[in-house]
Design a protein around this motif. Structure first.
Motif, PDB file in Angstrom:
ATOM      1  N   LEU A 166      67.043  60.226  29.326  1.00  0.00           N
ATOM      2  CA  LEU A 166      65.589  60.278  29.520  1.00  0.00           C
ATOM      3  C   LEU A 166      65.000  61.523  28.878  1.00  0.00           C
ATOM      4  O   LEU A 166      63.950  61.464  28.227  1.00  0.00           O
ATOM      5  N   MET A 202      62.281  61.847  25.832  1.00  0.00           N
ATOM      6  CA  MET A 202      61.032  62.620  25.887  1.00  0.00           C
ATOM      7  C   MET A 202      60.960  63.581  24.708  1.00  0.00           C
ATOM      8  O   MET A 202      59.888  63.815  24.152  1.00  0.00           O
ATOM      9  N   LEU A 237      63.290  52.509  27.156  1.00  0.00           N
ATOM     10  CA  LEU A 237      63.421  52.647  28.602  1.00  0.00           C
ATOM     11  C   LEU A 237      64.056  51.405  29.213  1.00  0.00           C
ATOM     12  O   LEU A 237      64.792  51.503  30.195  1.00  0.00           O
ATOM     13  N   ILE A 254      67.358  51.435  31.568  1.00  0.00           N
ATOM     14  CA  ILE A 254      67.490  50.746  32.858  1.00  0.00           C
ATOM     15  C   ILE A 254      68.727  49.850  32.854  1.00  0.00           C
ATOM     16  O   ILE A 254      69.520  49.837  33.810  1.00  0.00           O
ATOM     17  N   PHE A 280      71.841  51.942  33.098  1.00  0.00           N
ATOM     18  CA  PHE A 280      72.015  52.495  34.445  1.00  0.00           C
ATOM     19  C   PHE A 280      72.523  51.422  35.401  1.00  0.00           C
ATOM     20  O   PHE A 280      73.350  51.695  36.271  1.00  0.00           O
ATOM     21  N   VAL A 331      72.977  57.785  33.251  1.00  0.00           N
ATOM     22  CA  VAL A 331      72.217  57.734  31.997  1.00  0.00           C
ATOM     23  C   VAL A 331      72.617  58.885  31.096  1.00  0.00           C
ATOM     24  O   VAL A 331      71.867  59.286  30.224  1.00  0.00           O
ATOM     25  N   LEU A 344      55.130  55.222  32.166  1.00  0.00           N
ATOM     26  CA  LEU A 344      56.356  54.417  32.070  1.00  0.00           C
ATOM     27  C   LEU A 344      57.588  55.302  32.295  1.00  0.00           C
ATOM     28  O   LEU A 344      58.510  54.934  33.042  1.00  0.00           O
ATOM     29  N   PHE A 345      57.582  56.493  31.654  1.00  0.00           N
ATOM     30  CA  PHE A 345      58.694  57.431  31.834  1.00  0.00           C
ATOM     31  C   PHE A 345      58.837  57.818  33.305  1.00  0.00           C
ATOM     32  O   PHE A 345      59.942  57.783  33.860  1.00  0.00           O
ATOM     33  N   VAL A 359      60.282  55.038  35.417  1.00  0.00           N
ATOM     34  CA  VAL A 359      61.730  54.852  35.240  1.00  0.00           C
ATOM     35  C   VAL A 359      62.492  55.985  35.920  1.00  0.00           C
ATOM     36  O   VAL A 359      63.519  55.742  36.579  1.00  0.00           O
ATOM     37  N   ILE A 360      61.985  57.231  35.806  1.00  0.00           N
ATOM     38  CA  ILE A 360      62.674  58.363  36.435  1.00  0.00           C
ATOM     39  C   ILE A 360      62.719  58.164  37.946  1.00  0.00           C
ATOM     40  O   ILE A 360      63.763  58.351  38.590  1.00  0.00           O
ATOM     41  N   LEU A 403      62.377  55.300  39.553  1.00  0.00           N
ATOM     42  CA  LEU A 403      63.101  54.060  39.865  1.00  0.00           C
ATOM     43  C   LEU A 403      64.607  54.303  39.876  1.00  0.00           C
ATOM     44  O   LEU A 403      65.321  53.795  40.744  1.00  0.00           O
ATOM     45  N   LEU A 404      65.108  55.103  38.920  1.00  0.00           N
ATOM     46  CA  LEU A 404      66.557  55.265  38.786  1.00  0.00           C
ATOM     47  C   LEU A 404      67.121  56.203  39.844  1.00  0.00           C
ATOM     48  O   LEU A 404      68.294  56.093  40.184  1.00  0.00           O
ATOM     49  N   ASP A 405      66.293  57.157  40.346  1.00  0.00           N
ATOM     50  CA  ASP A 405      66.748  58.061  41.400  1.00  0.00           C
ATOM     51  C   ASP A 405      68.084  58.700  41.017  1.00  0.00           C
ATOM     52  O   ASP A 405      69.115  58.453  41.630  1.00  0.00           O
ATOM     53  N   LEU A 406      68.059  59.527  39.949  1.00  0.00           N
ATOM     54  CA  LEU A 406      69.297  60.000  39.339  1.00  0.00           C
ATOM     55  C   LEU A 406      70.050  61.006  40.192  1.00  0.00           C
ATOM     56  O   LEU A 406      71.259  61.130  40.085  1.00  0.00           O
TER      57      LEU A 406
END
Lengths: 104, 164
Positions: free
Chosen positions: A29, A33, A81, A85, A88, A94, B68-69, B72-73, B75-78
């Motif tokens: 990610l 960016m 993205l 997903i 992941f 990721v 969107l970024f 996703v960040i 949503l993924l819960d890294l």
């Protein structure tokens, strides 16, 4: 009066920062960016050269090309993205170093 | 005078935002730094008389891509990054030096260029003028972009649904 070179220098610095992020960071990610940052730096350079050309009159071609860059960046971000997903969901991470299945 | 103040404000915020993206441990903090950088870049576009692009920058980049970024960040819960995830110091140093070298090279090149004074027409960068260029000189690329966006929508749905 700000020299045209000042805008170009900001663009170069942002491009360098984005390149550094892509090379150094291992989170997909964050790397994405950084790519967006590089695209923005390119846009700034396009617009600076459109407003202050080296020869000839200012032209709107730079605005048109920056418009296309924004559209392509939107497409790239949505597909990228989606890939993040999907990766992941199948691997639970990721980190770029974990993705080596295309080797050999 | 006002132009100089605004330029330095936007330039410093943009570069600081870029630094934040590269240095932030948490991608969420990086995304918020990127948001600041996008807004500052929109300000720089305005100073370059590209009004339409400044508005598009805020609408598309800050409004759509960055959301969107963030989505996703979240949503993924890294969770916290693993220590092994960070590359060794020599790789970091090489990457930073390479990027710094490229930026320095570009800066010296740009600073050595001489720009003749240019006076743009009064409607430079306005929606009507850019639209005329887009629809007359760049009709084919414009239509190709619409196809590209359609393909990206379909591709995003297909890739995010299936297994990789």
């Amino acid at each position: 009066m700000i020299l045209p070179s000042a805008y170009l220098v900001v663009g170069a610095l942002l491009f360098g920062l984005g390149l550094c992020g892509v090379l150094v960071r291992r989170n997909a990610l964050t790397a994405f960016m950084s790519v967006e940052l590089m695209l923005n730096a390119a846009n700034l350079t396009f617009l600076a050269f459109a407003r202050h050309p080296l020869r000839g009159a200012p032209s709107l071609d730079g605005s048109a090309i920056a418009f296309f860059v924004i559209a392509v960046a939107a497409a790239e971000a949505s597909v990228g993205l989606a890939v993040v997903i999907a990766v992941f969901r199948s691997r639970g991470t990721v980190e770029i170093d974990a993705l080596r299945s295309l080797r050999h | 005078m006002t132009e100089a103040v605004l330029f330095w404000l936007f330039a410093v915020v943009a570069v600081a935002g870029g630094l934040g993206v590269v240095l932030a441990r948490d991608p969420l903090h990086g995304a918020l730094s990127l948001l600041a950088a996008f807004f500052a870049l929109a300000g720089l576009f305005l100073l370059l008389a590209a009004q339409l692009l400044a508005v598009l920058q805020v609408l598309v980049y800050a409004g759509a891509i960055l959301v969107l970024f963030l989505l996703v960040i979240l949503l993924l819960d890294l969770g916290p990054a693993r220590a092994a995830a960070s590359p060794p110091g020599v790789v970091k140093l090489a990457g930073a030096l390479g990027a710094l070298g490229l930026a320095g090279l570009l800066c010296t090149l740009f600073l050595s260029a001489s720009f003749p004074p240019a006076v743009p027409p009064s409607d430079f960068g306005a929606v009507a003028a850019v639209g005329r260029v887009l629809f007359i000189d760049y009709t084919l690329p414009f239509e190709a972009i619409s196809l590209l966006l359609l393909a990206a929508i379909l591709g995003a749905v297909v890739v995010a649904k299936g297994k990789v």
